[in-house]
Design a protein around this motif. Structure first.
Motif, PDB file in Angstrom:
ATOM      1  N   ARG A  88       0.627  -1.247   0.040  1.00 50.11           N
ATOM      2  CA  ARG A  88      -0.062   0.087  -0.171  1.00 50.11           C
ATOM      3  C   ARG A  88       1.084   1.102   0.227  1.00 50.11           C
ATOM      4  NH1 ARG A  88      -1.105   4.111   2.791  1.00 50.11           N
ATOM      5  NH2 ARG A  88       0.581   3.515   4.590  1.00 50.11           N
ATOM      6  N   ARG A  89       1.961   1.211   0.801  1.00 49.85           N
ATOM      7  CA  ARG A  89       2.825   2.391   0.845  1.00 49.85           C
ATOM      8  C   ARG A  89       3.468   2.686  -0.369  1.00 49.85           C
ATOM      9  NH1 ARG A  89       8.297   3.841   2.242  1.00 49.85           N
ATOM     10  NH2 ARG A  89       8.863   1.428   2.171  1.00 49.85           N
ATOM     11  N   GLU A 103       5.794   9.544 -10.690  1.00 54.63           N
ATOM     12  CA  GLU A 103       4.634  10.293 -10.879  1.00 54.63           C
ATOM     13  C   GLU A 103       3.557   9.664 -11.656  1.00 54.63           C
ATOM     14  OE1 GLU A 103       4.097  13.017  -9.154  1.00 54.63           O
ATOM     15  OE2 GLU A 103       6.004  13.012  -8.405  1.00 54.63           O
ATOM     16  N   THR A 141      11.192   7.539  -6.166  1.00 51.30           N
ATOM     17  CA  THR A 141       9.477   7.671  -6.461  1.00 51.30           C
ATOM     18  C   THR A 141       9.265   7.987  -7.787  1.00 51.30           C
ATOM     19  OG1 THR A 141       9.782  10.221  -5.925  1.00 51.30           O
ATOM     20  CG2 THR A 141       9.275   8.566  -4.027  1.00 51.30           C
ATOM     21  N   ASN A 159      13.808   3.997  -2.475  1.00 54.12           N
ATOM     22  CA  ASN A 159      13.467   5.387  -1.973  1.00 54.12           C
ATOM     23  C   ASN A 159      13.135   5.997  -3.108  1.00 54.12           C
ATOM     24  OD1 ASN A 159      13.892   4.990   0.879  1.00 54.12           O
ATOM     25  ND2 ASN A 159      16.266   5.151   0.250  1.00 54.12           N
ATOM     26  N   THR A 165       0.467   4.027  -2.956  1.00 50.15           N
ATOM     27  CA  THR A 165      -0.016   5.245  -2.585  1.00 50.15           C
ATOM     28  C   THR A 165       0.999   6.377  -2.514  1.00 50.15           C
ATOM     29  OG1 THR A 165      -0.006   4.754  -0.218  1.00 50.15           O
ATOM     30  CG2 THR A 165      -2.017   4.211  -1.530  1.00 50.15           C
ATOM     31  N   GLN A 166       2.083   5.930  -2.140  1.00 53.13           N
ATOM     32  CA  GLN A 166       2.857   6.940  -1.905  1.00 53.13           C
ATOM     33  C   GLN A 166       4.041   7.103  -3.152  1.00 53.13           C
ATOM     34  OE1 GLN A 166       4.939   7.160   1.910  1.00 53.13           O
ATOM     35  NE2 GLN A 166       3.149   6.723   2.904  1.00 53.13           N
ATOM     36  N   LYS A 167       3.959   6.074  -4.099  1.00 55.30           N
ATOM     37  CA  LYS A 167       4.400   6.083  -5.347  1.00 55.30           C
ATOM     38  C   LYS A 167       6.036   5.927  -5.306  1.00 55.30           C
ATOM     39  CE  LYS A 167       1.103   9.065  -7.843  1.00 55.30           C
ATOM     40  NZ  LYS A 167       0.681   7.586  -8.459  1.00 55.30           N
ATOM     41  N   TYR A 168       6.251   4.798  -4.659  1.00 56.34           N
ATOM     42  CA  TYR A 168       7.628   4.178  -4.267  1.00 56.34           C
ATOM     43  C   TYR A 168       7.974   3.044  -5.427  1.00 56.34           C
ATOM     44  CZ  TYR A 168       8.532   7.009  -0.132  1.00 56.34           C
ATOM     45  OH  TYR A 168       8.615   7.661   0.656  1.00 56.34           O
ATOM     46  N   THR A 182       0.652   7.397 -13.301  1.00 59.72           N
ATOM     47  CA  THR A 182      -0.846   6.980 -12.971  1.00 59.72           C
ATOM     48  C   THR A 182      -1.203   5.893 -13.874  1.00 59.72           C
ATOM     49  OG1 THR A 182      -2.183   8.554 -13.854  1.00 59.72           O
ATOM     50  CG2 THR A 182      -1.527   8.973 -11.537  1.00 59.72           C
TER      51      THR A 182
END
Length: 301
Positions: A136-137, A204, A202, A200, A140-143, A206
């Protein structure tokens, strides 16, 4: 919708102890007149809303009030509570705290654990396990994720993927994401993903709104298979095939009609049934499975 706002308003008041009508109006993006109408509606439905005027005043719930007294049915309480237990079993962040709060709110004791969600395979080591919270992390946080992958052709590769969605379909979990190697959206079966690392780095990207999981198989050509199974395989049939694909014959055997690609994954899967399965159609697959079975026999001559 008003009913949704009313429910959210109760939880907002519970979590903030005491609020003003102006604060509620700003939070829900409505007028203070609407808030006062909502307060009247809640009061008439039996929710003990307290209103104090003057300095230090505001809107609050009567001390010790629990929602189960008038707002949610027993079944609705169970559904909310069990939903949180599912998150707790998945090691979802802060689920324990939320579960205890909701339990107190509904006058529920913390019930026995009844569910555990573990994405790792049987016999895996602790350091190979990954939880829904980690996935989920990453999503949702785009890692970015890196992992080793074994595809349906048994090919091994190292993948770097921007994870976009976690999906459960047909008895299995999948990650949908942008694969840096293929430079395209791909679907990865979680059970074939080994040594998963949340980086670490990330991203952008979608997932396109019109994306469909079924489109991921567009490059695969499927063939209709007709398979005959011995009665001894009944326990596996209803685990691994849909009910409409299985038909019992008068002699007790089972006829399964299913769509498979003519590839390594299919032949390995069918060989796992051993002597309890026979391919009736297509002839091409029947001959290929026979060839592979004879190769196995030769190893023991």
């Amino acid at each position: 919708m008003q009913i949704e706002r009313l429910v959210r308003m109760i939880f907002y008041i519970v979590s903030h102890k005491q609020v003003t009508a102006k604060e509620l109006a700003e939070y829900f993006n409505v007028s203070t007149r609407t808030i006062y109408r909502d307060i009247t509606t809640l009061t008439l439905s039996g929710i003990p809303i307290m209103s104090k005027k003057g300095s230090g005043g505001g809107i609050s719930l009567m001390d010790g009030y629990a929602l189960n007294k008038s707002f949610l049915t027993s079944e609705e309480q169970v559904q909310v509570y069990q939903g949180l237990q599912i998150l707790q079993a998945s090691n979802y962040p802060d689920a324990d705290q939320a579960l205890n709060k909701i339990g107190a709110l509904f006058d529920h004791p913390l019930s026995e654990d009844w569910l555990e969600v573990d994405f790792s395979y049987w016999g895996s080591k602790d350091d190979e396990k990954i939880t829904i919270a980690e996935l989920r992390r990453a999503i949702t946080q785009k890692y970015v994720l890196t992992f080793e992958y074994f595809n349906s052709e048994l090919q091994h590769s190292i993948r770097t993927v921007d994870p976009l969605r976690l999906i459960f379909k047909s008895h299995a979990w999948y990650i949908v994401g942008y694969c840096h190697r293929n430079q395209a959206i791909r679907v990865f079966r979680l059970s074939r993903m080994k040594r998963i690392n949340v980086m670490n780095e990330t991203f952008e990207r979608t997932l396109p709104k019109d994306y469909s999981l079924d489109e991921s198989a567009y490059t695969m050509v499927f063939t209709t298979f007709k398979l005959r199974f011995s009665p001894e395989m009944a326990f596996r049939l209803f685990d691994e095939f849909h009910e409409h694909q299985v038909e019992q014959n008068p002699d007790g055997t089972f006829l399964v009609t299913v769509e498979y690609p003519l590839n390594e994954w299919t032949y390995h899967r069918l060989l796992s049934f051993g002597p309890y399965m026979e391919i009736l159609e297509p002839e091409e697959a029947r001959k290929e499975l026979k060839r592979r079975a004879l190769n196995i026999v030769e190893k023991y001559d």
